[in-house]
Design an enzyme around this catalytic site. Structure first.
Site, PDB file in Angstrom:
ATOM      1  N   TYR A 244      34.268 -17.823   2.152  1.00 20.11           N
ATOM      2  CA  TYR A 244      34.146 -16.406   2.504  1.00 20.11           C
ATOM      3  C   TYR A 244      34.581 -15.528   1.350  1.00 20.11           C
ATOM      4  O   TYR A 244      35.298 -15.964   0.442  1.00 20.11           O
ATOM      5  CB  TYR A 244      34.943 -16.074   3.774  1.00 20.11           C
ATOM      6  N   CYS A 245      34.121 -14.286   1.395  1.00 19.15           N
ATOM      7  CA  CYS A 245      34.476 -13.292   0.377  1.00 19.15           C
ATOM      8  C   CYS A 245      34.569 -11.941   1.086  1.00 19.15           C
ATOM      9  O   CYS A 245      35.244 -11.839   2.107  1.00 19.15           O
ATOM     10  CB  CYS A 245      33.450 -13.297  -0.766  1.00 19.15           C
ATOM     11  N   GLN A 246      33.895 -10.925   0.578  1.00 20.14           N
ATOM     12  CA  GLN A 246      33.863  -9.629   1.248  1.00 20.14           C
ATOM     13  C   GLN A 246      32.618  -9.477   2.109  1.00 20.14           C
ATOM     14  O   GLN A 246      32.683  -8.955   3.218  1.00 20.14           O
ATOM     15  CB  GLN A 246      33.912  -8.498   0.220  1.00 20.14           C
ATOM     16  N   TRP A 273      35.170 -10.928   4.827  1.00 22.45           N
ATOM     17  CA  TRP A 273      36.252  -9.979   5.058  1.00 22.45           C
ATOM     18  C   TRP A 273      35.750  -8.628   5.558  1.00 22.45           C
ATOM     19  O   TRP A 273      36.498  -7.860   6.189  1.00 22.45           O
ATOM     20  CB  TRP A 273      37.111  -9.804   3.796  1.00 22.45           C
TER      21      TRP A 273
END
Length: 292
Positions: A244-246, A273
């Site tokens: 995951y990231c943004q 996120w």
């Protein structure tokens, strides 16, 4: 996603593309995108790989009705978008950007979700390497004739992406690695890009740019280096992983790095996120990573 891909399944080299620029069945998509004041469409108009078309993946492959930015579009919109770009079911798609495949990886993920990734290759090193090698560029905008791109609904792979519920389940299963690939300042919560800053509890950290020769031509580092980096955080070939990231973009890039280094089961948390950090009902951690 219990499947692996080789680098040959995902990438092409600048040498290969230079030799195939005039192939009639190729569609090159310029996927450059900027978070600063630069206009990607204007950068494209200034110079691009000959024959490439500007591809605004941030709008064309996302669901505008979804509350989470960059949420993946459904099959109907993907079909419409690719058809409009002159892509048919037999077209070889080449994507590039100037961040080592950062944004092209999102296009790959979308097509993989709908069982069409075999048509697409990411240009390793992208625009950065192409220009550094003094390859030809153009400011000419090609005339694009629509084609027919169709998705076989029976070949869709929803398991390629994870939901918030999937992540919550993974936090409890004792097997799955949740991998945060953002900047360290985002991981610790110092940099806040949602209502809340921080990370998913128990997440491991592996910065997405470490998979690239970022200060060089931005091509991928060796498979051996990728493997050593992910093994250092406890990921072997059989470890289930959720990245995951943004917004599920850097996470797609990291997923490709993992998959092409032999990891068999990798999912991308599509909401990332942008969803988790904006939901008060989901737990988070802040500060330096806890020792395990």
């Amino acid at each position: 996603m219990a499947q692996t891909w080789t680098r040959e399944d995902v990438f092409v080299s600048t040498d290969w593309l230079a030799e195939h620029l005039d192939d009639s069945n190729i569609r090159i998509l310029d996927c450059r995108y900027y978070f600063d004041n630069r206009d990607a469409a204007e950068e494209y108009r200034k110079a691009h790989i000959p024959g490439a078309v500007h591809f605004d993946w941030s709008h064309e492959l996302n669901d505008p009705e979804h509350s989470v930015a960059f949420a993946m579009a459904g099959p109907e919109k993907v079909e419409e978008t690719m058809s409009k770009a002159g892509i048919g079911n037999d077209t070889r798609i080449i994507v590039y950007d100037d961040e080592g495949g950062h944004f092209g990886s999102r296009v790959w993920l979308v097509l993989a979700r709908f069982g069409k990734e075999s048509q697409l290759r990411i240009l390793d090193g992208g625009w950065t390497k192409w220009v550094a090698e003094n390859r030809p560029t153009s400011s000419e905008v090609p005339d694009v004739k629509p084609a027919e791109f169709t998705i076989d609904r029976s070949a869709e792979r929803p398991e390629i992406v994870a939901t918030a519920d999937d992540v919550l389940a993974a936090m409890k299963d004792g097997k799955t690695k949740i991998l945060d690939v953002r900047r360290m300042s985002e991981f610790t919560g110092e940099e806040v890009r949602a209502a809340r800053g921080g990370r998913i509890p128990g997440a491991d950290y592996l910065f997405w740019q470490d998979n690239l020769d970022w200060n060089g031509d931005r091509s991928f580092v060796s498979e051996e280096k990728v493997k050593a980096q992910r093994e250092a955080v406890g990921i072997d070939d059989d470890t289930p992983v959720i990245t995951y990231c943004q917004g599920g973009v850097r996470a797609a890039h990291s997923a490709i790095a993992l998959l092409t280094s032999g990891v068999k089961n990798v999912r991308v948390y599509d909401g990332s996120w942008g969803e988790w950090g904006n939901r008060d009902d989901l737990p988070l951690e802040k500060g330096p990573a806890k020792k395990k």
